[in-house]
Motif scaffolding. Structure first.
Motif, PDB file in Angstrom:
ATOM      1  N   MET A   1       0.828  -1.198   0.000  1.00  0.00           N
ATOM      2  CA  MET A   1       0.000   0.000   0.000  1.00  0.00           C
ATOM      3  C   MET A   1       0.876   1.267   0.000  1.00  0.00           C
ATOM      4  SD  MET A   1      -2.964   1.245   0.002  1.00  0.00           S
ATOM      5  CE  MET A   1      -3.848   2.681   0.412  1.00  0.00           C
ATOM      6  N   LYS A   2       1.923   1.257   0.848  1.00  0.00           N
ATOM      7  CA  LYS A   2       2.802   2.424   0.929  1.00  0.00           C
ATOM      8  C   LYS A   2       3.487   2.677  -0.403  1.00  0.00           C
ATOM      9  CE  LYS A   2       3.792   2.146   5.844  1.00  0.00           C
ATOM     10  NZ  LYS A   2       4.833   1.951   6.865  1.00  0.00           N
ATOM     11  N   LYS A   3       3.845   1.596  -1.075  1.00  0.00           N
ATOM     12  CA  LYS A   3       4.531   1.738  -2.359  1.00  0.00           C
ATOM     13  C   LYS A   3       3.615   2.341  -3.415  1.00  0.00           C
ATOM     14  CE  LYS A   3       7.704  -2.019  -1.449  1.00  0.00           C
ATOM     15  NZ  LYS A   3       8.125  -3.358  -1.786  1.00  0.00           N
ATOM     16  N   THR A   4       2.331   1.962  -3.386  1.00  0.00           N
ATOM     17  CA  THR A   4       1.365   2.509  -4.337  1.00  0.00           C
ATOM     18  C   THR A   4       1.175   4.007  -4.101  1.00  0.00           C
ATOM     19  OG1 THR A   4       0.238   0.387  -4.340  1.00  0.00           O
ATOM     20  CG2 THR A   4      -0.966   2.249  -5.257  1.00  0.00           C
ATOM     21  N   VAL A   5       1.069   4.397  -2.824  1.00  0.00           N
ATOM     22  CA  VAL A   5       0.934   5.818  -2.484  1.00  0.00           C
ATOM     23  C   VAL A   5       2.168   6.578  -2.953  1.00  0.00           C
ATOM     24  CG1 VAL A   5       0.783   7.466  -0.573  1.00  0.00           C
ATOM     25  CG2 VAL A   5      -0.635   5.409  -0.553  1.00  0.00           C
ATOM     26  N   LEU A   6       3.337   5.990  -2.764  1.00  0.00           N
ATOM     27  CA  LEU A   6       4.570   6.625  -3.197  1.00  0.00           C
ATOM     28  C   LEU A   6       4.595   6.831  -4.711  1.00  0.00           C
ATOM     29  CD1 LEU A   6       7.428   7.679  -2.561  1.00  0.00           C
ATOM     30  CD2 LEU A   6       8.234   5.338  -2.842  1.00  0.00           C
ATOM     31  N   ILE A   7       4.141   5.841  -5.442  1.00  0.00           N
ATOM     32  CA  ILE A   7       4.108   5.932  -6.910  1.00  0.00           C
ATOM     33  C   ILE A   7       3.210   7.085  -7.351  1.00  0.00           C
ATOM     34  CG2 ILE A   7       3.333   4.785  -9.027  1.00  0.00           C
ATOM     35  CD1 ILE A   7       4.179   2.137  -7.673  1.00  0.00           C
ATOM     36  N   PHE A   8       1.998   7.142  -6.795  1.00  0.00           N
ATOM     37  CA  PHE A   8       1.077   8.203  -7.186  1.00  0.00           C
ATOM     38  C   PHE A   8       1.591   9.572  -6.761  1.00  0.00           C
ATOM     39  CE2 PHE A   8      -1.954   4.593  -7.281  1.00  0.00           C
ATOM     40  CZ  PHE A   8      -2.243   4.676  -8.631  1.00  0.00           C
ATOM     41  N   GLN A 176       4.783  -5.888 -12.337  1.00  0.00           N
ATOM     42  CA  GLN A 176       4.028  -6.559 -13.394  1.00  0.00           C
ATOM     43  C   GLN A 176       2.610  -6.000 -13.492  1.00  0.00           C
ATOM     44  OE1 GLN A 176       5.595  -8.634 -15.582  1.00  0.00           O
ATOM     45  NE2 GLN A 176       3.728  -8.362 -16.747  1.00  0.00           N
ATOM     46  N   LYS A 177       1.957  -5.751 -12.329  1.00  0.00           N
ATOM     47  CA  LYS A 177       0.599  -5.191 -12.325  1.00  0.00           C
ATOM     48  C   LYS A 177       0.590  -3.804 -12.977  1.00  0.00           C
ATOM     49  CE  LYS A 177      -1.263  -7.468  -8.215  1.00  0.00           C
ATOM     50  NZ  LYS A 177      -1.726  -7.265  -6.834  1.00  0.00           N
ATOM     51  N   LYS A 179       2.817  -2.547 -15.030  1.00  0.00           N
ATOM     52  CA  LYS A 179       3.167  -2.715 -16.433  1.00  0.00           C
ATOM     53  C   LYS A 179       1.931  -3.127 -17.251  1.00  0.00           C
ATOM     54  CE  LYS A 179       6.038  -5.540 -19.428  1.00  0.00           C
ATOM     55  NZ  LYS A 179       6.920  -6.701 -19.468  1.00  0.00           N
ATOM     56  N   ASP A 180       1.148  -4.075 -16.722  1.00  0.00           N
ATOM     57  CA  ASP A 180      -0.070  -4.516 -17.409  1.00  0.00           C
ATOM     58  C   ASP A 180      -1.075  -3.375 -17.558  1.00  0.00           C
ATOM     59  OD1 ASP A 180       1.023  -7.042 -17.624  1.00  0.00           O
ATOM     60  OD2 ASP A 180      -0.069  -7.862 -15.899  1.00  0.00           O
ATOM     61  N   LYS A 181      -1.206  -2.562 -16.515  1.00  0.00           N
ATOM     62  CA  LYS A 181      -2.124  -1.416 -16.562  1.00  0.00           C
ATOM     63  C   LYS A 181      -1.715  -0.452 -17.690  1.00  0.00           C
ATOM     64  CE  LYS A 181      -3.121  -0.858 -11.701  1.00  0.00           C
ATOM     65  NZ  LYS A 181      -3.005   0.078 -10.577  1.00  0.00           N
ATOM     66  N   ILE A 182      -0.423  -0.158 -17.726  1.00  0.00           N
ATOM     67  CA  ILE A 182       0.082   0.779 -18.732  1.00  0.00           C
ATOM     68  C   ILE A 182      -0.106   0.229 -20.139  1.00  0.00           C
ATOM     69  CG2 ILE A 182       2.186   1.879 -19.625  1.00  0.00           C
ATOM     70  CD1 ILE A 182       3.122   2.003 -16.652  1.00  0.00           C
ATOM     71  N   MET A 183       0.185  -1.043 -20.310  1.00  0.00           N
ATOM     72  CA  MET A 183       0.064  -1.641 -21.641  1.00  0.00           C
ATOM     73  C   MET A 183      -1.386  -1.746 -22.099  1.00  0.00           C
ATOM     74  SD  MET A 183       3.112  -1.856 -22.509  1.00  0.00           S
ATOM     75  CE  MET A 183       2.951  -2.684 -24.059  1.00  0.00           C
ATOM     76  N   ASN A 184      -2.340  -1.787 -21.165  1.00  0.00           N
ATOM     77  CA  ASN A 184      -3.759  -1.890 -21.520  1.00  0.00           C
ATOM     78  C   ASN A 184      -4.450  -0.542 -21.653  1.00  0.00           C
ATOM     79  OD1 ASN A 184      -3.773  -4.714 -21.655  1.00  0.00           O
ATOM     80  ND2 ASN A 184      -4.027  -4.866 -19.445  1.00  0.00           N
ATOM     81  N   GLU A 185      -3.730   0.550 -21.459  1.00  0.00           N
ATOM     82  CA  GLU A 185      -4.333   1.899 -21.581  1.00  0.00           C
ATOM     83  C   GLU A 185      -4.713   2.193 -23.013  1.00  0.00           C
ATOM     84  OE1 GLU A 185      -1.510   4.649 -19.927  1.00  0.00           O
ATOM     85  OE2 GLU A 185      -2.264   4.345 -17.919  1.00  0.00           O
TER      86      GLU A 185
END
Length: 185
Positions: A1-8, A176-177, A179-185
């Protein structure tokens, strides 16, 4: 969760701080869009952004003897009383002076003094450009938020998440998650 917040957080600040702040150096104001304003420059007036066609970001100079001060008269609408009239659309005015208001802590707002004869007007340059109250070349118009966000390609996004993975912020699974999100945009 912390990593996701950091990314955003990183993505948000990357977009936010990629926009340039206006600068006033050597008697020249460079707006956030790169348009340069200096004393003697002729500015062509566009169209007013208020409902009645008058100008919201060009108004009677606060120090002018023609500035309207009452908050009860003029139907309590001082801004309209001091606004630049719609009849000035299409005219050209010379920049008389560049004024800075504010401070380092809270930020600065830059105004340009224009006018003819006794009456001077002050213009909030950033907003006058944004709302097309002055006419500038298209290259100096502000980019819409969608244009800024869409200017980042899939490859740029992939590079960012790869760097996060390499630095240990993202696990292989999280990478991987994303990456998949970006590739499916």
């Amino acid at each position: 969760m912390k990593k996701t917040v950091l990314i955003f957080t990183l993505l948000f600040f990357g977009i936010y701080y990629s926009q340039t702040l206006p600068k006033f150096e050597n008697d020249t104001l460079t707006t956030s869009t790169g348009f340069k304003v200096y004393e003697g420059l002729n500015l062509k007036i566009g169209t007013g952004s208020m409902n009645d066609g008058d100008f919201k970001f060009i108004r009677t100079n606060a120090s002018s003897m023609f500035n309207y001060y009452s908050t009860t008269g003029y139907q309590g609408l001082v801004n309209q009383a001091n606004s630049f009239r719609r009849s000035n659309s299409g005219l050209t005015f010379k920049v008389k002076k560049i004024m800075t208001r504010g401070n380092k802590r809270n930020g600065f707002v830059y105004y340009v003094k224009i006018g003819s004869g006794l009456i001077n007007y002050e213009m909030d340059v950033e907003n006058a450009i944004k709302y097309r109250e002055i006419i500038v070349p298209d290259e100096f118009l502000p980019k819409e938020k969608s244009q800024i966000q869409n200017s980042e390609t899939k490859y740029d996004k992939l590079k960012k998440i790869k760097e996060l993975k390499d630095s240990g912020v993202l696990s292989d699974e999280e990478f991987q998650k994303e990456k998949d999100k970006i590739m499916n945009e």
